[in-house]
Design a protein around this motif. Structure first.
Motif, PDB file in Angstrom:
ATOM      1  N   LEU B 150      36.750 -19.591 -41.052  1.00 41.01           N
ATOM      2  CA  LEU B 150      35.337 -19.219 -40.874  1.00 41.01           C
ATOM      3  C   LEU B 150      34.939 -19.071 -39.409  1.00 41.01           C
ATOM      4  O   LEU B 150      33.881 -18.518 -39.112  1.00 41.01           O
ATOM      5  CB  LEU B 150      34.421 -20.244 -41.549  1.00 41.01           C
ATOM      6  N   LEU B 154      31.904 -16.532 -37.924  1.00 44.67           N
ATOM      7  CA  LEU B 154      30.755 -17.229 -37.342  1.00 44.67           C
ATOM      8  C   LEU B 154      30.520 -16.778 -35.900  1.00 44.67           C
ATOM      9  O   LEU B 154      29.385 -16.521 -35.493  1.00 44.67           O
ATOM     10  CB  LEU B 154      30.961 -18.756 -37.398  1.00 44.67           C
ATOM     11  N   THR B 163      23.872 -24.987 -35.899  1.00 41.75           N
ATOM     12  CA  THR B 163      24.163 -26.209 -36.672  1.00 41.75           C
ATOM     13  C   THR B 163      25.120 -25.936 -37.828  1.00 41.75           C
ATOM     14  O   THR B 163      25.912 -26.795 -38.203  1.00 41.75           O
ATOM     15  CB  THR B 163      22.866 -26.818 -37.249  1.00 41.75           C
ATOM     16  N   VAL B 164      25.043 -24.733 -38.405  1.00 37.92           N
ATOM     17  CA  VAL B 164      25.966 -24.374 -39.487  1.00 37.92           C
ATOM     18  C   VAL B 164      27.402 -24.381 -38.971  1.00 37.92           C
ATOM     19  O   VAL B 164      28.313 -24.940 -39.594  1.00 37.92           O
ATOM     20  CB  VAL B 164      25.610 -22.993 -40.084  1.00 37.92           C
ATOM     21  N   GLU B 167      28.642 -27.898 -38.438  1.00 43.15           N
ATOM     22  CA  GLU B 167      29.019 -28.559 -39.696  1.00 43.15           C
ATOM     23  C   GLU B 167      30.402 -28.081 -40.156  1.00 43.15           C
ATOM     24  O   GLU B 167      31.255 -28.871 -40.552  1.00 43.15           O
ATOM     25  CB  GLU B 167      27.951 -28.270 -40.763  1.00 43.15           C
ATOM     26  N   VAL B 168      30.628 -26.761 -40.085  1.00 45.38           N
ATOM     27  CA  VAL B 168      31.928 -26.202 -40.475  1.00 45.38           C
ATOM     28  C   VAL B 168      33.023 -26.758 -39.563  1.00 45.38           C
ATOM     29  O   VAL B 168      34.094 -27.172 -40.029  1.00 45.38           O
ATOM     30  CB  VAL B 168      31.891 -24.654 -40.402  1.00 45.38           C
ATOM     31  N   ARG B 171      34.081 -30.311 -40.326  1.00 44.24           N
ATOM     32  CA  ARG B 171      34.966 -30.427 -41.499  1.00 44.24           C
ATOM     33  C   ARG B 171      36.385 -29.996 -41.154  1.00 44.24           C
ATOM     34  O   ARG B 171      37.354 -30.651 -41.512  1.00 44.24           O
ATOM     35  CB  ARG B 171      34.445 -29.541 -42.622  1.00 44.24           C
ATOM     36  N   TYR B 172      36.511 -28.849 -40.453  1.00 47.84           N
ATOM     37  CA  TYR B 172      37.846 -28.361 -40.098  1.00 47.84           C
ATOM     38  C   TYR B 172      38.591 -29.369 -39.221  1.00 47.84           C
ATOM     39  O   TYR B 172      39.800 -29.529 -39.326  1.00 47.84           O
ATOM     40  CB  TYR B 172      37.745 -27.038 -39.334  1.00 47.84           C
TER      41      TYR B 172
END
Lengths: 275, 275
Positions: B150, B154, B163-164, B167-168, B171-172
């Protein structure tokens, strides 16, 4: 036409795996039809490429599908439907339909306030084809387009029900909500997989149009009109469908088995540039 | 070599716009060099394609760059560096360098606990090339790869500080944090644009390696060694750089002007399949 003619498969193609949502609707709604699917996974995505390039790619794919003896072709890719369909229609010995016109038609029938939203890739929205086809049917319709480039990679990461995807969707859709649309076309093959999330955000007052489903219905009508529908049920245990890609067969198998009503095991890789 | 020889441009190529991060580092670190950039935007991305295909594409691009009279070539694409660099090196009249080896080298010098993380596209991580090159230098190094599919979309949506994206990224990167790495290679051309966010998440104990920067340093060394560096400063008002793509010039202009230290106006589209 004889039985043999009618038993020939329907060709369905897309820039990648997204067209499997159209394949799914065809399998559900015309289960007696055999399908040859081609996904151009070596050259995906189409959404950001030019008309000239998409036309060249589409011609190669159509030539390949004709070698598979298809009786009709479905362009399951919005970008290819927008850029290539009308030009290649006249070059073909079999009927061809895309996903854009069926979606536009149903949206025109559904809207009450004549304000229709369309979401899709940058290419589809920039082409303005949905707007053009909607205006042919309803000249006074207001069409509001919004490109949502992150939806495809989010779906391909399997994040269909994720909070990140919901946040991205809320931002993409905010402008459409302000524009007071009452109908929204899911103008990209991956988007039906976000249908419930998009529906929740847009609310009950907005009708969602799924071109994949509408295209399957149009295909059935077309086959009946042309006397091409298969009237013999498929034999028990027959493996009626064939899947081809231009690269990375394993990624299609995974996606197919997560959304299709049948399991697939074999996907063949071909060199599409040879066609 | 004479002044004329040294004034010839450096060729830089990538599968798309991502290689502009390498171009940026070359402009910053060797500002007297002229650049010819080629982005294969009609066939992007390379990450999912076979070695044979990447080799064919890379040979076409190199032939095009030679028509532009380049004195050296930088392969700014991780996949092409992995699949094509060693084979085409022997076919060329000019020196060529890629982005993978400079990044691997610096990571080996930086790590103290011999635990190195690599993030990149699915193709780069699956190829295992970073692991291979790191192990050539440091046979006992532990290399932990993580694909972050992603990140490219992005960045291309301009969401570098969003912020999205954070967050991604969290996690990665969580798995890499658990693996106790002390060095992380940003193994995709787009990722340096997420450098500050990734640095914040990984913390000060982790050294980030930016192959774009290391490649620019390697290029400077190479030019000096070969007596090819330009010693005449560029003339005021000269437009020293040229940009070419195989499709959609406007998308390169937008991205270039958001990250390069100079403004570009003209990008030419060429048919790379003719080379």
């Amino acid at each position: 036409m004889g039985v043999r003619e009618r038993e020939r498969p329907v060709g369905i193609f897309d820039s990648g795996v997204g067209g499997l949502t159209v394949t799914r609707e065809v399998m559900r709604n015309i289960p007696e039809e055999r399908i040859v699917y081609f996904g151009d996974t070596a050259r995906v995505p189409y959404g950001s490429k030019s008309k000239e390039t998409i036309l060249r790619y589409s011609r190669q794919i159509v030539r390949f599908l004709l070698t598979q003896d298809v009786k009709a072709i479905v362009v399951a890719c919005n970008t290819a439907s927008a850029f290539a369909l009308e030009e290649i229609r006249h070059e073909l010995p079999v009927p061809i339909i895309g996903v854009v016109r069926p979606g536009a038609k149903v949206a025109c029938a559904a809207t009450k306030n004549n304000r229709i939203g369309v979401i899709g890739t940058k290419g589809t929205i920039a082409s303005g084809l949905y707007t053009e086809l909607i205006r042919q049917i309803k000249p006074d319709a207001e069409v509001i387009g919004k490109a949502c480039p992150l939806f495809v990679p989010l779906v391909e990461e399997g994040m269909m029900k994720d909070t990140v995807t919901e946040e991205v969707a809320r931002r993409y859709l905010a402008g459409l909500q302000e524009q007071d649309i009452d109908t929204l076309i899911l103008g990209c093959t991956h988007y039906p997989l976000l249908r419930s999330m998009i529906g929740k955000i847009m609310g009950e007052g907005v009708t969602l149009v799924n071109p994949a489903y509408e295209t399957a219905c149009s295909l059935r009508t077309l086959l009946i009109q042309e006397g091409l529908q298969n009237t013999e049920p498929l034999a028990e245990g027959e493996n009626p469908h064939r899947f081809y890609v231009s690269d990375a067969p394993e990624s299609l198998i995974g996606f197919a088995n997560s959304i299709l009503p049948v399991n697939i095991e074999n996907v063949q890789k071909i060199n599409i540039e040879e066609y």
